[in-house]
Enzyme design. Structure first.
Site, PDB file in Angstrom:
ATOM      1  N   HIS A 194       0.824  -1.205   0.000  1.00 27.42           N
ATOM      2  CA  HIS A 194       0.000   0.000   0.000  1.00 27.42           C
ATOM      3  C   HIS A 194       0.865   1.266   0.000  1.00 27.42           C
ATOM      4  CE1 HIS A 194      -3.884  -2.171   1.350  1.00 27.42           C
ATOM      5  NE2 HIS A 194      -3.871  -1.953   0.052  1.00 27.42           N
ATOM      6  N   GLU A 436      -1.889 -20.680 -20.418  1.00 30.78           N
ATOM      7  CA  GLU A 436      -0.642 -20.402 -19.692  1.00 30.78           C
ATOM      8  C   GLU A 436       0.146 -21.677 -19.420  1.00 30.78           C
ATOM      9  OE1 GLU A 436      -1.446 -18.382 -15.991  1.00 30.78           O
ATOM     10  OE2 GLU A 436      -3.214 -19.562 -15.563  1.00 30.78           O
ATOM     11  N   ASP A 460       3.091 -17.261 -16.722  1.00 27.51           N
ATOM     12  CA  ASP A 460       3.247 -18.692 -16.475  1.00 27.51           C
ATOM     13  C   ASP A 460       3.651 -19.451 -17.734  1.00 27.51           C
ATOM     14  OD1 ASP A 460       2.863 -19.408 -13.720  1.00 27.51           O
ATOM     15  OD2 ASP A 460       0.855 -18.557 -13.919  1.00 27.51           O
ATOM     16  N   CYS A 507      -3.106 -11.303 -21.149  1.00 29.89           N
ATOM     17  CA  CYS A 507      -3.122 -10.629 -19.848  1.00 29.89           C
ATOM     18  C   CYS A 507      -1.790 -10.795 -19.117  1.00 29.89           C
ATOM     19  CB  CYS A 507      -4.283 -11.121 -18.986  1.00 29.89           C
ATOM     20  SG  CYS A 507      -4.243 -12.885 -18.667  1.00 29.89           S
TER      21      CYS A 507
HETATM   22  C1  PEP Z   1       0.052 -15.101 -16.239  1.00 32.78           C
HETATM   23  O1  PEP Z   1       0.423 -16.179 -15.775  1.00 32.78           O
HETATM   24  O2  PEP Z   1       0.525 -14.578 -17.269  1.00 32.78           O
HETATM   25  C2  PEP Z   1      -0.996 -14.319 -15.564  1.00 32.78           C
HETATM   26  C3  PEP Z   1      -1.501 -13.233 -16.101  1.00 32.78           C
HETATM   27  O3  PEP Z   1      -1.414 -14.739 -14.336  1.00 32.78           O
HETATM   28  P1  PEP Z   1      -0.587 -14.587 -12.965  1.00 32.78           P
HETATM   29  O4  PEP Z   1       0.554 -13.652 -13.217  1.00 32.78           O
HETATM   30  O5  PEP Z   1      -1.568 -14.068 -11.983  1.00 32.78           O
HETATM   31  O6  PEP Z   1      -0.153 -15.983 -12.683  1.00 32.78           O
HETATM   32 MG    MG Z   2      -0.688 -17.278 -14.307  1.00 32.10          MG
END
Ligand code: PEP
Ligand code: MG
Length: 580
Positions: A194, A436, A460, A507
Site C-alpha cells: 500500500h 498459460e 506462467d 493478460c
Molecule cells: C500469467 O500467468 O501470465 C498471468 C496473467 O497470471 P498470474 O501472473 O496471476 O499468474
Molecule cells: Mg498465471
C-alpha cells in the site's frame, strides 16, 4: 555539490515513476511508547476501557486522514480498510488483556506477531499487507499514550528532500502529501504494498527494496531517485544531476501528455483498433485503469480477497466486491478469474499439504477442484453479479479439455443451486480459459471450440515452456518472451482463436512491454489486458504505426532462430514510448 565524493548507484524495485533530486531526510521510526511493561494490569476492565478509548482515537485519526485525502479515492479506501481491521482485532486484544497483559503489551504482542506472520508468507500480495498491520500497531500505541501520528517532516529544509527510510507505513507515506518531498527511497517494501500504491497516487517517485540503503546514506546527502528505472544515486556528480533533471522534466511532460490522450481510441494510423483492458491486482487498480481509459477489466485477480486473518470471504462478501467493481466500470467488461491459489499465491488453507513442487502441484484450477466448496462459493457470487452487467468467468491453469468440462460442470451446478433457491443470477455468462500451460497453447484450436474466449498468460506460459521459475532471480535472464518457442505458442493461440471467430486477449506482462505490444498486434492480437500504468504507452504506440508495419515485423520475428535475434530486431524497429 561535492564532485570529489564518489557517487554510488543502488538498484531497487521501481514502484512510482519519475526522476527527482533532493537532500536526504533519514527517517527512522523510533517507538515513543514502551510496550514491554510486564506488570499485569490491576484492573483488566479498566485496561480494556483504556484500549477502547485508544481505538476510538485511532479511528478518529483514520477518519481525519481519509478526509484529508478526499479526491484520492484509492488512498481513502486503504485507511477505511484499516478501521475495519482495527475492529476485527479488538476481541483478540481484549482477551489478551484479560489474560494479564497491559493494553500496550497486548497491542504489541498480538499485532506484531500477526504482522510477522504475514511478512513470512510466500504470497507476495498477502505478505505486503504486513505493513498495514505495523501501521495500525503504531497508531494504537501512540493513541494509548496520547500522542498523535508522526510523519517524516522536512522542517525548514531549503530545497526538496528525499525521504530515505528502512520502511514507511501507508500513513507515513500519505502524510507526505503537500510537503516539500521530491522522492522516496526505502530499504524494504514490495511493488504491490500500500505504501507503493500511495506514492504512485500522490505522484511521488519511489523506489523500494534497495538493499543497504540506510547504511550508505548520510543525512543531507544529495540523492537522485529514478522511480522509473528503480535506481537511487547517492551524491551524483554534476553531469549526472543535469541528466537527472532533464529526465525528470521529460517524464513529467510525457506522463501529462499520455494522460491527456486517455479518451482517444487505441487505433493504428490506418484505422485498426485494439481493445485495452486493465489487470487488477487489488481494488485500487480499477480506478487507475479507468483513469487511463481502459475499456474494462481483462484480468481480475481474486486472490487478494483472501486474508490470513479473515480467511476466504463469504459469497455475500464476494458479491459486494464484484458488484462494486462492476459499478465502477460503468458498463465496461469485468473478467473475473477464478481462484489461482498455490505456488506464488499461497493457499488460504493451512491444512493444505506442503508440496515438493508447488508450481506443478495442486494450484489454481486444480486447487479449486480439490476445494469444491470454496470454488462453488466463488462461482455462485460471480453468477449472481453476472445478472447485473458484462461479467465473464476466466479459468486459470487449464491444461486440456477435461479441465474445461469439469469447470463448466461446476458452473452449471452452482447455477442450478441458485435457480432452485430462487436467487437472481445469470446461468450462462461467457466462459474463457487462460492459455498459460504449453499444452493448452498447443491445443488451443481444440479448447477454443468449447469456450467463449482465450486469454494468454505469458507469466506462467514462459515459466512452464522454458522451465524458468518466474520468482527466481538467478534464472531471470532465461525468462525470454522473445524465445522462438514462446512466439510460436502465442502465434498459434492467436490464430486458433481468429479461425474460430472467438476473442483472444493477452493478460501476461509481456503485452505491456512496448516492443512486444507491436509484435503481438502484428500477429493479430487485438485485445490487451495490462497493468494500468502501461495502458497510456500502449495506446500511444499503437497510434503511431500501421498494421502493415506491425505485420511485417511479426513475420520477420517468427522466422528468427534465437531470442537474441528477435530482441535485436525489435529494439532496432520499435521506438518505445518514454521508458517503455
Ligand atoms: C500469467 O500467468 O501470465 C498471468 C496473467 O497470471 P498470474 O501472473 O496471476 O499468474
Ligand atoms: Mg498465471
Amino acid at each position: 555539490m561535492a564532485d570529489a565524493v564518489p557517487m554510488t548507484e543502488l538498484q531497487g524495485i521501481p514502484v512510482s515513476g519519475g526522476s527527482r533530486i533532493g537532500r536526504a531526510l533519514l527517517y527512522e521510526e523510533t517507538p515513543e511508547v514502551s510496550p514491554s511493561s510486564a506488570v499485569p494490569p490491576e484492573d483488566p476492565a479498566a485496561e480494556v476501557a483504556r484500549l477502547r478509548r485508544a481505538a476510538e482515537l485511532a479511528k478518529e485519526d483514520l477518519t481525519a486522514l481519509r478526509e484529508s485525502m478526499a479526491g484520492q479515492e484509492g488512498i481513502a479506501g486503504i485507511f477505511g480498510a484499516h478501521a475495519v481491521i482495527l475492529d476485527d482485532f479488538m476481541p483478540r486484544l481484549e482477551s489478551a488483556i484479560h489474560d494479564g497483559m497491559t493494553a500496550e503489551r497486548a497491542v504489541a504482542t498480538v499485532l506484531h506477531t500477526y504482522a510477522a506472520e504475514l511478512a513470512r508468507m510466500r504470497n507476495r500480495l498477502v505478505a505486503q499487507r504486513s505493513q498495514d498491520i505495523v501501521d495500525l500497531e503504531r497508531r494504537l500505541l501512540r493513541a494509548l499514550s496520547g500522542l498523535r501520528p508522526k510523519a517524516p517532516d522536512p522542517g525548514k529544509a531549503d530545497g526538496p528532500v528525499v525521504v530515505v527510510a528502512h520502511d514507511l507505513t501507508p500513513t507515513e507515506t500519505a502524510q507526505l502529501e503537500g510537503r516539500n518531498i521530491a522522492a522516496i527511497a526505502l530499504e524494504l517494501g514490495g511493488a504491490t504494498s500500500h505504501t507503493a500504491v500511495i506514492a504512485k497516487s500522490l505522484s511521488i517517485p519511489c523506489v523500494v527494496g534497495v538493499a543497504g540503503l540506510t547504511e550508505r546514506v548520510q543525512p543531507g546527502d544529495m540523492i537522485w531517485v529514478d522511480g522509473s528505472k528503480g535506481t537511487v544515486v547517492i551524491e551524483p556528480d554534476s553531469a549526472t544531476v543535469e541528466r537527472a533533471v532533464g529526465l525528470g522534466e521529460r517524464y513529467e511532460r510525457l506522463e501529462a501528455s499520455l494522460l491527456r490522450e486517455s479518451h482517444l481510441p487505441a487505433e493504428t494510423l490506418d484505422g485498426h483498433h485494439a481493445r485495452l483492458l486493465a489487470n487488477v491486482e487489488f481494488p485500487l487498480d480499477v480506478r487507475a485503469g479507468i483513469d487511463r481509459g481502459a475499456a474494462g477489466v481483462g484480468l481480475f485477480r481474486t486472490e487478494f480477497l483472501f486474508t490470513p486473518d479473515q480467511g476466504l470471504p463469504s459469497e455475500d462478501e464476494q458479491v459486494k466486491t464484484y458488484r462494486a467493481t462492476l459499478e465502477l466500470l460503468g458498463g465496461g467488461q469485468l473478467t473475473i478469474r477464478t481462484f489461482d491459489f498455490g505456488a506464488d499465491k499461497e493457499t488460504p488453507f493451512p491444512s493444505d499439504e506442503p508440496e515438493p513442487n508447488p508450481a506443478m502441484g495442486v494450484r489454481s484450477l486444480r486447487w479449486c477442484f480439490a476445494h469444491p466448496d470454496a470454488f462453488k462459493t466463488q462461482l455462485r457470487a460471480i453468477l449472481r453479479v453476472a445478472a447485473e452487467g458484462d461479467v465473464r468467468i476466466m479459468l486459470p491453469m487449464v491444461a486440456g479439455l477435461e479441465d474445461v468440462r469439469m469447470a463448466q460442470a461446476a458452473i452449471r451446478a452452482a447455477a442450478a443451486e441458485l435457480a432452485a433457491e430462487g436467487v437472481e443470477h445469470r446461468p450462462d455468462p461467457p466462459i474463457g480459459v487462460m492459455v498459460e500451460i504449453p499444452g493448452a497453447a498447443v491445443t488451443a484450436d481444440l479448447l477454443v471450440r468449447h469456450v467463449d474466449f482465450l486469454s494468454i498468460g505469458t507469466n506462467d506460459l514462459i515459466q512452464y515452456d522454458l522451465a524458468v521459475d518466474r520468482m527466481n532471480p538467478h534464472v531471470a535472464r532465461l525468462f525470454q518472451p522473445s524465445h522462438p518457442s514462446i512466439l510460436r505458442l502465442i502465434d498459434g493461440t492467436i490464430q486458433a482463436a481468429v479461425e474460430a471467430g472467438k476473442p483472444v486477449t493477452m493478460c501476461g506482462e509481456m503485452g505491456g512491454q512496448s516492443v512486444y505490444t507491436v509484435l503481438l498486434f502484428g500477429m493479430g492480437l487485438r485485445s490487451f489486458s495490462l497493468t494500468p500504468g502501461y495502458i497510456p504507452r500502449a495506446r500511444r504506440l499503437l497510434r503511431s504505426l500501421t498494421l502493415r508495419e506491425a505485420r511485417s515485423l511479426a513475420n520477420q520475428c517468427l522466422r528468427m532462430e534465437t531470442a537474441e535475434e528477435v530482441e535485436r530486431l525489435l529494439l532496432d524497429s520499435v521506438q518505445p514510448i518514454g521508458a517503455g
